[in-house]
Design a protein around this motif. Structure first.
Motif, PDB file in Angstrom:
ATOM      1  N   ASN A  52       0.834  -1.212   0.000  1.00 34.07           N
ATOM      2  CA  ASN A  52       0.000   0.000   0.000  1.00 34.07           C
ATOM      3  C   ASN A  52       0.859   1.248   0.000  1.00 34.07           C
ATOM      4  OD1 ASN A  52      -2.434  -1.249  -0.117  1.00 34.07           O
ATOM      5  ND2 ASN A  52      -2.965  -0.979   2.065  1.00 34.07           N
ATOM      6  N   LYS A  77       2.149   1.606  -3.350  1.00 33.91           N
ATOM      7  CA  LYS A  77       1.072   1.839  -4.325  1.00 33.91           C
ATOM      8  C   LYS A  77       0.494   3.258  -4.208  1.00 33.91           C
ATOM      9  CE  LYS A  77      -2.800  -0.588  -3.796  1.00 33.91           C
ATOM     10  NZ  LYS A  77      -3.726  -1.741  -3.813  1.00 33.91           N
ATOM     11  N   TYR A  78       0.318   3.697  -2.929  1.00 32.03           N
ATOM     12  CA  TYR A  78      -0.305   5.025  -2.744  1.00 32.03           C
ATOM     13  C   TYR A  78       0.718   6.147  -2.681  1.00 32.03           C
ATOM     14  CZ  TYR A  78      -4.512   2.354  -2.316  1.00 32.03           C
ATOM     15  OH  TYR A  78      -5.532   1.505  -2.613  1.00 32.03           O
ATOM     16  N   ASP A 104       5.059   6.311   4.748  1.00 31.93           N
ATOM     17  CA  ASP A 104       5.276   6.675   3.327  1.00 31.93           C
ATOM     18  C   ASP A 104       5.097   8.168   3.179  1.00 31.93           C
ATOM     19  OD1 ASP A 104       2.485   7.441   2.495  1.00 31.93           O
ATOM     20  OD2 ASP A 104       2.035   5.342   3.066  1.00 31.93           O
ATOM     21  N   TYR A 127     -13.687  -1.130   1.865  1.00 35.30           N
ATOM     22  CA  TYR A 127     -13.683   0.332   1.871  1.00 35.30           C
ATOM     23  C   TYR A 127     -12.464   0.849   1.133  1.00 35.30           C
ATOM     24  CZ  TYR A 127     -14.562   5.071   3.325  1.00 35.30           C
ATOM     25  OH  TYR A 127     -14.836   6.410   3.316  1.00 35.30           O
ATOM     26  N   ARG A 128     -12.714   1.776   0.216  1.00 33.55           N
ATOM     27  CA  ARG A 128     -11.610   2.407  -0.516  1.00 33.55           C
ATOM     28  C   ARG A 128     -11.876   3.901  -0.531  1.00 33.55           C
ATOM     29  NH1 ARG A 128      -9.851   1.502  -5.507  1.00 33.55           N
ATOM     30  NH2 ARG A 128      -7.774   1.060  -4.734  1.00 33.55           N
ATOM     31  N   LEU A 129     -10.780   4.652  -0.365  1.00 34.28           N
ATOM     32  CA  LEU A 129     -10.957   6.120  -0.377  1.00 34.28           C
ATOM     33  C   LEU A 129     -11.380   6.593  -1.753  1.00 34.28           C
ATOM     34  CD1 LEU A 129      -7.960   7.550   1.681  1.00 34.28           C
ATOM     35  CD2 LEU A 129     -10.314   7.237   2.356  1.00 34.28           C
ATOM     36  N   GLY A 179      -7.480  -1.628  -6.517  1.00 36.13           N
ATOM     37  CA  GLY A 179      -7.425  -2.395  -5.264  1.00 36.13           C
ATOM     38  C   GLY A 179      -8.805  -2.938  -4.947  1.00 36.13           C
ATOM     39  N   THR A 180      -8.874  -3.888  -4.023  1.00 39.81           N
ATOM     40  CA  THR A 180     -10.171  -4.499  -3.696  1.00 39.81           C
ATOM     41  C   THR A 180     -10.757  -3.931  -2.399  1.00 39.81           C
ATOM     42  OG1 THR A 180      -9.010  -6.200  -2.461  1.00 39.81           O
ATOM     43  CG2 THR A 180      -9.577  -6.687  -4.751  1.00 39.81           C
ATOM     44  N   GLY A 181      -9.957  -3.181  -1.648  1.00 39.64           N
ATOM     45  CA  GLY A 181     -10.461  -2.682  -0.363  1.00 39.64           C
ATOM     46  C   GLY A 181     -10.468  -3.777   0.681  1.00 39.64           C
ATOM     47  N   GLY A 189      -7.375  -5.464   1.641  1.00 44.60           N
ATOM     48  CA  GLY A 189      -6.057  -5.618   2.269  1.00 44.60           C
ATOM     49  C   GLY A 189      -6.052  -5.220   3.732  1.00 44.60           C
ATOM     50  N   LEU A 190      -6.523  -4.001   4.045  1.00 43.85           N
ATOM     51  CA  LEU A 190      -6.456  -3.525   5.436  1.00 43.85           C
ATOM     52  C   LEU A 190      -7.449  -4.259   6.332  1.00 43.85           C
ATOM     53  CD1 LEU A 190      -5.886   0.326   5.089  1.00 43.85           C
ATOM     54  CD2 LEU A 190      -4.253  -1.447   5.719  1.00 43.85           C
TER      55      LEU A 190
HETATM   56  P1  ADP Z   1      -6.915  -1.502  -1.468  1.00 46.21           P
HETATM   57  O1  ADP Z   1      -6.996  -2.802  -2.128  1.00 46.21           O
HETATM   58  O2  ADP Z   1      -7.898  -0.513  -1.974  1.00 46.21           O
HETATM   59  O3  ADP Z   1      -5.571  -0.959  -1.352  1.00 46.21           O
HETATM   60  P2  ADP Z   1      -6.761  -1.662   1.380  1.00 46.21           P
HETATM   61  O4  ADP Z   1      -7.723  -2.301   2.352  1.00 46.21           O
HETATM   62  O5  ADP Z   1      -5.426  -2.097   1.420  1.00 46.21           O
HETATM   63  O6  ADP Z   1      -7.436  -1.796  -0.019  1.00 46.21           O
HETATM   64  O7  ADP Z   1      -6.833  -0.146   1.661  1.00 46.21           O
HETATM   65  C1  ADP Z   1      -8.069   0.490   1.804  1.00 46.21           C
HETATM   66  C2  ADP Z   1      -7.987   1.909   1.324  1.00 46.21           C
HETATM   67  O8  ADP Z   1      -7.181   2.649   2.235  1.00 46.21           O
HETATM   68  C3  ADP Z   1      -7.308   2.065   0.036  1.00 46.21           C
HETATM   69  O9  ADP Z   1      -8.259   1.968  -1.021  1.00 46.21           O
HETATM   70  C4  ADP Z   1      -6.750   3.444   0.111  1.00 46.21           C
HETATM   71  O10 ADP Z   1      -7.744   4.374  -0.252  1.00 46.21           O
HETATM   72  C5  ADP Z   1      -6.444   3.611   1.582  1.00 46.21           C
HETATM   73  N1  ADP Z   1      -4.991   3.398   1.821  1.00 46.21           N
HETATM   74  C6  ADP Z   1      -4.438   2.252   2.306  1.00 46.21           C
HETATM   75  N2  ADP Z   1      -3.128   2.421   2.508  1.00 46.21           N
HETATM   76  C7  ADP Z   1      -2.841   3.696   2.158  1.00 46.21           C
HETATM   77  C8  ADP Z   1      -1.635   4.491   2.148  1.00 46.21           C
HETATM   78  N3  ADP Z   1      -0.482   3.991   2.545  1.00 46.21           N
HETATM   79  N4  ADP Z   1      -1.747   5.772   1.749  1.00 46.21           N
HETATM   80  C9  ADP Z   1      -2.937   6.265   1.372  1.00 46.21           C
HETATM   81  N5  ADP Z   1      -4.099   5.573   1.336  1.00 46.21           N
HETATM   82  C10 ADP Z   1      -4.013   4.303   1.735  1.00 46.21           C
END
Ligand code: ADP
Length: 754
Positions: free
Chosen positions: A641, A644-645, A669, A687-689, A699-701, A703-704
């Motif tokens: 992440n 990626k972000y 990061d 959930y995805r921003l 992304g699938t939302g 991971g976290l």
């Molecule tokens: P995804 O597959 O979308 O990455 P995650 O569950 O890993 O799903 O993350 C959920 C959301 O949290 C992401 O869609 C992103 O919007 C936000 N996010 C996660 N990690 C970061 C990061 N390091 N910086 C900014 N936004 C992040």
């Protein structure tokens, strides 16, 4: 007669005569002096004064003397006779007197309203007055011969015998209360008393007794006592079936030999309880009632009472009476077979309606019901009906209270708007969901207080008939936030009940799901397209590929396949987590070695401008207690992440440090960053921003979400903070492995292995 000489040695005739006259036994014996010497007047006079009846000189003529003696004897006999006659007369007079007095007391006895009797000293009945003869409808002789034993109620007999015997033994007055069987077979309570009459020497010569009818008083007393007891039983029961069953029980044997309670259920009388003096007959009676329910059109008995609401009393069941009542053959047979003597049926009236009938029947006891019994039965029925009413009221109140409690505790908002449009009810959930307080809403017009009422009244489908009403979803502006409510209404007599719930979250989730479908399909499609494209290119015969390009395409296929595998794996893990099926194997893991491995893997495909660095603060990091594979996935996720972000590049730094009982992983990061308001939500599933990938980052939302769940399962923590300046910092804390236990475990495992 004494013939006495005058001249005698020592004691002369005169002295002897005076001695004779002095003695009680001899003083009336006539004395005749007989003398040869004392013939002068003086002597003769002495003789007479000494009590002689005659004075005879010797020599005397024996005939004269004999005739004199015989005169005296005759005289004596006459006077004896006279005395006897006088005595006889006296006796006759006495007997007459006695007869008169006897007659007087008999007369007295006959004129009494009570039964009067007399008995011999040993207790045998020798007289009863007409009143008693009439009561028992027997003859005087029969009565006197048979005595009381056959007419005293069997229950009272032992007590009577015992007390009567005691009085006979001691001569003390007798007193008792007992039931005497009247000619018609009914028993009436009597007060019976007897007093002994004694002679001059004090021995008992006769017992004078009386039996006074105290049945009315006794029954009134008993009725009163019975009602008091019944009241206590009835008051204590709140279940109307058991209340009425207990009425039936209480009545037997005190007022009836049979009792039965029939209740109106679904328009018909149904027997609810039966009681009988003979418990063996209860089953039989119930069976009868079940098999031959009362004919609802019957002109007598419970159906009649149910129809008219009037009590029915039949003091005596005679053949005539039965004919008059037009009893059907079956019941006629029954009445005869069961020996019904008398019965009464009284209505149970609750809130002005006849709800049942109680019947009392006399059979074995031979009792005849009269107006007093009916009054008692009616009173009992009245009390039973009150108890039933109370029980019903209690149940209703209880049900209402329960309903109110349920309404208060349900999670749905519930409110009621009456026909006039006034809000009548507003439960706690309604308060919580809308923020509108009950006091501000109840009693006021819905139009004024409910913000979306116009909308509601028009759009909410109100179900008339029972059955679920379909719900309507409406937006509602509350405290500056938009909430979505799902609301449905059901109409009833007094208005409409609405139930609603807040589905804002569900709606959001639903939207997320929809987004997810879009995202995931996109996420799957992108690598698939790349793989497909690469494979197609590789498969072409007409193209001569350079080695470098060939390798590049192969690399694309490998990478995208692994990405596909990752996505599928995430979906799988998430569903296992949901189902609670994900297994966790906690063991000692070397945090540093593990982190280095993850970083090495990440470095193989870093985009341009992004660096990944490890920074270990200390050398004595303890091992952590975690599932190694899962911890690797968590760290990999965070680092992926972070990379990626950071679309514009930047440094990703991973720090390992010790924090109390934990080892803390810090991944920072300098990328896009996360608004603080979303710090919680990014850990939610799907959930995805940026669900629509405005920044082109897929992304699938998941991971976290997966990371949080995995960390939670090893009792660790995960959270995010803003990075100074730019980007985010993710923290993961994993418990340090307990040295001793882990050591022991390792040793044991090592031992088992060797
Ligand atoms: P995804 O597959 O979308 O990455 P995650 O569950 O890993 O799903 O993350 C959920 C959301 O949290 C992401 O869609 C992103 O919007 C936000 N996010 C996660 N990690 C970061 C990061 N390091 N910086 C900014 N936004 C992040």
């Amino acid at each position: 007669m004494i013939l006495l000489d005058v001249q005698m040695p020592e004691l002369d005739g005169f002295e002897t005569a005076s001695l004779i006259k002095q003695r009680e036994r001899t003083k009336h014996i006539p004395i005749i002096f007989v003398t040869a010497i004392s013939k002068d007047e003086q002597q003769v006079f002495r003789g007479y004064s000494a009590g002689a009846v005659d004075y005879v000189f010797k020599p005397f003529n024996p005939d004269v003397l004999r005739s004199k003696v015989s005169v005296f004897i005759e005289l004596h006999e006459k006077s004896e006779e006279l005395q006897r006659q006088a005595e006889l007369l006296k006796e006759q007079e006495l007997a007459e007197l006695r007869r008169e007095s006897e007659e007087r007391y008999r007369f007295l006895a006959e004129s009494q309203p009570d039964q009067i009797w007399t008995a011999t000293p040993n207790g045998e009945l020798d007289y009863v007055n007409q009143r008693a003869v009439d009561y028992f409808e027997t003859s005087f002789t029969e009565m006197v011969e048979a005595g009381w034993t056959n007419v005293v109620h069997p229950e009272d007999l032992p007590r009577r015998l015992e007390r009567w015997q005691r009085s006979l033994d001691t001569g003390q007055p007798y007193e008792n209360e007992l039931r005497l069987r009247r000619a018609d077979g009914s028993y009436r309570w009597h007060l019976t008393r007897a007093l002994p009459m004694r002679d001059r020497r004090g021995s008992v010569v006769k017992w004078f007794g009386s039996n006074t009818d105290i049945d009315d008083r006794k029954r009134a007393e008993e009725a009163q006592r019975f009602l008091v007891e019944a009241g206590a039983t009835l008051g204590g029961s709140l279940d109307y079936r058991s209340t009425l069953a207990s009425v039936a029980k209480m009545a037997v044997p005190r007022i009836a030999d049979w009792s039965r309670v029939d209740m109106l259920e679904q328009g018909r009388l149904r027997t609810l309880a039966v009681q009988h003096v003979d418990p063996a007959k209860i089953e039989f009676a119930l069976e009868l009632a079940r098999r031959y329910p009362e004919d609802p059109d019957a002109r007598r008995g419970p159906p009649n009472v149910l129809r008219t609401g009037e009590s029915e009393l039949v003091p005596e069941i005679t053949e005539d009476r039965l004919a008059e009542l037009a009893v059907d053959d079956f019941h006629l047979g029954l009445v005869r077979e069961l020996g019904f003597q008398s019965y009464m049926c009284v209505p149970l009236v609750a809130r002005g309606r006849v709800i049942g009938v109680i019947s009392f029947v006399s059979a074995e006891s031979g009792r005849r019901y009269g107006p007093d019994d009916l009054a008692l039965a009616e009173e009992l029925a009245r009390r039973a009906a009150t108890a039933v009413e109370n029980a019903q009221l209690y149940r209703e109140v209880e049900e209402r209270a329960q309903a109110a409690r349920v309404l208060e505790t349900v999670g749905d908002g519930v409110f009621l708007v009456d026909g006039e449009g006034i809000v009548r009810l507003w439960n706690r959930a309604a308060e919580a969901l809308t923020g509108l307080r009950r006091d501000d809403v109840v009693g006021r017009s819905a139009e004024d207080v409910l913000p979306v009422w116009d909308h509601l009244a028009v759009r909410v489908p109100v179900a008339g008939a029972p059955g679920p009403a379909s719900a309507e979803t409406l937006p509602l502006e509350l405290a500056g936030r938009e909430r979505w409510l799902s609301i449905s209404g059901v109409g009833f007599d007094e208005g409409t009940v609405y139930a609603f719930r807040d589905i804002t979250e569900e709606r959001a989730l639903e939207r997320i799901r929809q987004d997810l479908v879009a995202t995931v399909s996109h996420e799957l499609r992108t690598p698939l397209a790349a793989i497909y494209g690469s494979a197609l290119t590789l498969a072409r015969d007409d193209l001569e590929l350079e080695d470098a390009l060939h390798d590049k395409l192969m690399e694309v296929i490998v990478e995208e396949s692994s990405r596909l595998a990752d996505i599928v794996n995430d979906l799988l893990v998430a569903s296992q987590l949901d189902a609670g099926r994900l297994e966790v194997h906690i063991e000692r893991c070397d945090a540093r070695a593990l982190t280095e491995a993850v970083i090495a893997a990440a470095r193989t495909h870093l985009p341009e401008g992004v660096t990944v660095e490890l920074d270990v603060g200390t050398n004595d990091l303890p091992p952590v207690a975690a599932d190694e594979g899962q911890l690797r996935q968590v760290l990999g996720n965070l680092i992926d992440n972070a990379v990626k972000y950071s679309p514009d590049g930047g440094d990703v730094r991973i720090r390992l440090e010790r924090s109390d009982e934990y080892v803390r992983f810090r991944v920072s990061d300098e990328g896009l960053g996360i608004p603080p308001a979303e710090h919680g939500r990014i850990f939610e599933k799907f959930y995805r921003l940026d669900p629509h990938m405005a920044r082109g980052i897929g992304g699938t939302g998941l991971g976290l979400y997966i990371s949080r769940e995995l960390v939670r399962r090893v009792k660790g923590r995960i959270w995010v903070e803003p990075n100074d300046g730019q980007g985010s910092v993710f923290y993961v804390e994993i418990p340090a492995a307990a040295e001793s236990e882990a050591g022991r475990k390792l040793r044991i495992e090592a031992g088992a292995g060797s």
